[in-house]
Motif scaffolding. Structure first.
Motif, PDB file in Angstrom:
ATOM      1  N   ASP A  45      69.146 135.956  52.824  1.00 26.57           N
ATOM      2  CA  ASP A  45      68.817 136.848  54.016  1.00 26.57           C
ATOM      3  C   ASP A  45      67.869 137.856  53.395  1.00 26.57           C
ATOM      4  O   ASP A  45      67.134 138.056  54.134  1.00 26.57           O
ATOM      5  N   THR A  48      64.480 136.253  53.309  1.00 24.66           N
ATOM      6  CA  THR A  48      63.957 136.435  54.398  1.00 24.66           C
ATOM      7  C   THR A  48      63.611 137.506  55.084  1.00 24.66           C
ATOM      8  O   THR A  48      62.345 137.704  55.701  1.00 24.66           O
ATOM      9  N   LYS A  49      64.297 138.723  55.122  1.00 23.57           N
ATOM     10  CA  LYS A  49      63.949 139.975  55.351  1.00 23.57           C
ATOM     11  C   LYS A  49      62.694 140.421  54.662  1.00 23.57           C
ATOM     12  O   LYS A  49      61.825 141.199  55.494  1.00 23.57           O
ATOM     13  N   THR A  52      59.211 139.783  56.622  1.00 25.85           N
ATOM     14  CA  THR A  52      58.846 140.694  57.499  1.00 25.85           C
ATOM     15  C   THR A  52      58.665 142.186  57.275  1.00 25.85           C
ATOM     16  O   THR A  52      57.675 142.853  57.758  1.00 25.85           O
ATOM     17  N   GLU A  53      59.674 142.652  56.376  1.00 25.42           N
ATOM     18  CA  GLU A  53      59.463 144.209  55.912  1.00 25.42           C
ATOM     19  C   GLU A  53      58.387 144.214  54.951  1.00 25.42           C
ATOM     20  O   GLU A  53      57.712 145.314  55.082  1.00 25.42           O
ATOM     21  N   ARG A  74      73.973 143.863  52.529  1.00 24.25           N
ATOM     22  CA  ARG A  74      74.179 142.851  53.701  1.00 24.25           C
ATOM     23  C   ARG A  74      75.713 142.277  53.571  1.00 24.25           C
ATOM     24  O   ARG A  74      76.403 142.086  54.303  1.00 24.25           O
TER      25      ARG A  74
END
Length: 422
Positions: A45, A48-49, A52-53, A74
């Motif tokens: 996760d 994956t984050k 975008t970040e 998380r």
């Protein structure tokens, strides 16, 4: 998409962070959440984050720290939300932990510094004696080293589905057997050295010749393997097998700068510019081989074979008699199909291609060899040397079907096209 495209830069940064930092991030997260599956989910996760970040705010100065923080947060969120803390901790934390710390203190070693790297701590935990040897190695390669299940399967010469099932069973056993996630005591470490060494060796071989992709070598894996081998040698400097393993990695990796030409084409030992080999690494490796001998474990014997290659001034001056003799000893110590294959190749390169083909024929029924491209490539080379062109062509074509690395495929295509026209 150009080199200046921000999205492309972020994607490249995330991919690089995955290659370099996966083990650090996962180990730190497991330490917090105490559950392998949960930790792996949280780390995935986090990556994956990052896509975008990092696109929105830029790549952080310390990607590993950023990823670790996100993965830990998380994990804590999931533990709180699902009230899983009481279910998870008993699986991986037992009252033995305090005893283990006391054991280390009695030995005059701090529990946290006994194994000086989170990756090595996690490797030691995955290599618990309650698991089978293959399960220990496969689970560690997948979780700790970030090797894909398909790559682990190739390292074991088995199918991806078989390997996936094996890894799943190992995870379940850790939970059901309540295997603790903790630093093993110094007194426990010897029982895990063999499996830990196997992990480091397979990690190196996977990086030394990537099973698939567009590059021959994955330095992220070879460098990591060398670091781990050095750590193990520092922990158990008197263990000859660990000494031999470090020597093997040094002596093999020393040739990496000369393994491809300027166009990225594969160069075999015969055609490599030996002046490009890393001589300080070779000198260190040879000294370690001498230190490990006369102990005849598989790593020391492989290191001794590598040393013979590295000491030869030219290909023509390679001492094949010594190499084949060392392979005879290695076959007794580690009678695996791959070792038998390498022995046959050494026999052929010593000037006996007919005998090599007989030895290869004896291996043809081995299930592990059926999907091993190097077997058909070796057959092709010796068949071509003997002028059996049609058979050599078929063998090269078979090798191509079993080879997924682009650099190796290009080499095989060149050899196939160089065969005389029938």
């Amino acid at each position: 998409m150009t080199a200046l495209d921000p999205a492309a830069r972020v994607t490249a940064a995330v991919e690089q962070a995955h290659r370099r930092e996966w083990a650090f991030v996962l180990a730190a997260t497991v330490r917090l959440v105490r559950d392998f599956d949960l930790a792996e989910e949280c780390v995935q996760d986090a990556y994956t984050k990052a896509l975008t970040e990092w696109t929105a705010h830029g790549v952080p100065d310390r990607p590993a720290a950023w990823l670790t923080t996100v993965a830990k947060r998380r994990g804590l969120d999931l533990l709180r939300r699902e009230s899983a803390m009481k279910r998870t901790l008993p699986l991986l934390v037992t009252e033995e932990t305090d005893t283990d710390t006391a054991d280390l203190a009695l030995d005059g070693i701090d529990a946290e510094s006994a194994i000086p790297d989170d990756r090595l701590r996690l490797i030691s935990t995955c290599c618990h004696p309650a698991l089978s040897r293959d399960a220990q190695v496969a689970l560690t390669l997948r979780l700790v080293c970030g090797i894909t299940t398909a790559e682990v399967a190739r390292a074991f010469l088995t199918s991806e589905s078989t390997m996936a099932a094996r890894i799943t069973r190992a995870k379940k056993k850790i939970a059901l057997a309540r295997i603790p996630y903790r630093v093993p005591s110094v007194r426990e470490l010897p029982d895990r050295i063999d499996a830990i060494s196997a992990v480091i060796h397979l990690l190196f071989t996977t990086g030394h010749t990537a099973p698939s992709g567009d590059v021959l070598v994955r330095p992220d894996l070879t460098v990591r393997a060398l670091q781990l081998a050095r750590m193990m040698h520092a922990l158990v400097p008197d263990d000859p097998s660990v000494t031999g393993l470090l020597a093997l990695i040094l002596l093999t990796d020393a040739r990496s700068p000369a393994r491809v030409d300027e166009q990225g084409r594969l160069l075999t030992l015969e055609h490599q510019d030996r002046s490009r080999w890393d001589r300080p690494a070779i000198d260190e490796g040879i000294a370690l081989v001498k230190q490990a001998l006369p102990h005849m474990d598989r790593y020391t014997l492989q290191a001794a074979i590598a040393a013979v290659h590295d000491e030869a001034p030219t290909w023509e001056q390679t001492d094949w008699r010594e190499i084949t003799g060392l392979y005879v000893l290695l076959r007794r110590e580690w009678p695996s199909p791959v070792v038998h294959l390498n022995y046959a190749i050494a026999v052929g390169l010593s000037g006996r291609p007919e005998r090599a083909l007989v030895l290869l024929e004896d291996l043809s029924g081995e299930p592990a060899i059926a999907t091993y491209g190097y077997f058909e490539a070796a057959r092709a080379a010796f068949l071509a040397e003997l002028g059996r062109t049609a058979e050599a062509k078929s063998a090269y074509e078979a090798a191509l079907l079993l080879t997924e690395n682009a650099v190796e495929r290009a080499y095989l295509v060149d050899r196939l096209e160089a065969l005389p026209t029938l």
